[in-house]
Design a protein around this motif. Structure first.
Motif, PDB file in Angstrom:
ATOM      1  N   ALA A   1       1.106  -1.310   0.105  1.00  0.00           N
ATOM      2  CA  ALA A   1      -0.390   0.000   0.243  1.00  0.00           C
ATOM      3  C   ALA A   1       0.556   0.725  -0.485  1.00  0.00           C
ATOM      4  N   SER A   2       2.123   1.014   0.494  1.00  0.00           N
ATOM      5  CA  SER A   2       2.847   2.197   0.559  1.00  0.00           C
ATOM      6  C   SER A   2       4.749   1.488  -0.351  1.00  0.00           C
ATOM      7  N   LEU A   3       5.307   2.462  -0.568  1.00  0.00           N
ATOM      8  CA  LEU A   3       6.385   2.247  -1.113  1.00  0.00           C
ATOM      9  C   LEU A   3       7.948   2.395  -0.091  1.00  0.00           C
ATOM     10  N   PRO A   4       8.442   1.879  -0.319  1.00  0.00           N
ATOM     11  CA  PRO A   4       9.856   2.469  -0.211  1.00  0.00           C
ATOM     12  C   PRO A   4       9.780   4.793   0.436  1.00  0.00           C
ATOM     13  N   GLU A   5       9.723   5.072  -0.802  1.00  0.00           N
ATOM     14  CA  GLU A   5      10.225   6.051  -1.047  1.00  0.00           C
ATOM     15  C   GLU A   5       9.046   7.156  -0.412  1.00  0.00           C
ATOM     16  N   ASP A   6       8.034   6.441  -0.507  1.00  0.00           N
ATOM     17  CA  ASP A   6       6.884   6.901   0.276  1.00  0.00           C
ATOM     18  C   ASP A   6       7.070   7.707   2.299  1.00  0.00           C
TER      19      ASP A   6
END
Length: 257
Positions: A224-229
């Motif tokens: 649902a989220s990515l590391p860059e978020d």
């Protein structure tokens, strides 16, 4: 360096004598076990209740499939409670020294103030690290035993983000402790800082910069989220934490003991 090592040993013995290490160790293991246990037992409990609910005219509740994700979601709920326990126990680390007057003797014997603060900071970081990763690895072992953990994305990266938030809390505990002389004020200061972050997080444009965003690292597990978020929040957390430590040292050097 000898003074530094001696003071760290003194701090560690004090934490042990007051049973704080024992309490945190037990709490960490319990929370680590609770995450997979709750995930595993919840369907069993609802199944056991289904007949009773049916007799009362209540349709049975349909639960989704329990997977490793379920266990990890419970972990991120429990870790917030672990943080609260840790903050409460660490809040008096310096203020208790003020009240006992023990720091005066240490300073008059030639121990530089910044070494006192850094020693105490080092011990608290070690305690937090042990507590957090005992919880994490306990959950990890039980989760891979019961489920296929390969469905979880960014498992270890997601674990590092709440850990970093815990370090940020330590920095603000020490900042508050160099300003105030009692642990209640320390708790209010740290709680106020966290509450302010949540309040600012209402604005969508600010949320990605706030330390509290790291607590939603569980979103990485499902994609649902990515590391860059989390990059902006990580940078801000690290920067504000370092500033808090530097201000703490400067304030403590001038503080009347």
């Amino acid at each position: 360096m000898r003074q530094f090592n001696a003071f760290i040993k003194k701090e560690w013995m004090e934490q042990s004598r007051t049973n704080k290490l024992l309490i945190l160790g037990i709490v960490s293991v319990v929370f680590g076990i609770m995450s997979p246990a709750v995930a595993k037992l919840t369907p069993v409990i609802f199944e056991a209740m289904s007949q009773s609910l049916s007799d009362q005219g209540i349709s049975s509740i349909q639960l989704g499939e329990v997977t490793a994700i379920t266990s990890w979601q419970q972990f991120y709920k429990n870790i917030s409670t672990l943080m609260i326990v840790f903050v409460v126990m660490a809040s008096g680390n310096i203020t208790n020294e003020y009240q006992k007057g023990t720091l005066v003797n240490i300073v008059t014997k030639g121990m530089p103030r910044h070494k006192i603060l850094i020693s105490k900071l080092f011990v608290q970081v070690v305690i937090w690290t042990l507590s957090y990763f005992i919880t994490f690895f306990t959950t990890y072992i039980y989760t891979i035993y019961y489920w296929d953990n390969s469905v979880v994305k960014y498992c270890f990266l997601a674990a590092l983000l709440p850990y970093l938030f815990g370090l940020w809390l330590i920095a603000f505990i020490f900042l508050a402790s160099t300003i105030s002389n009692n642990n209640i004020s320390v708790l209010l200061f740290v709680g106020g800082a966290v509450a302010l972050c949540y309040l600012l997080g209402i604005a969508p444009d600010l949320k990605e910069y706030l330390p509290t965003t790291l607590l939603s690292a569980g979103n990485l597990l499902t994609g649902a989220s990515l590391p860059e978020d989390f990059v902006k929040a990580t940078v801000v957390t690290a920067f504000t934490g370092m500033v808090a430590i530097l201000v703490s040292i400067s304030t403590f050097n001038k503080k009347k003991l």
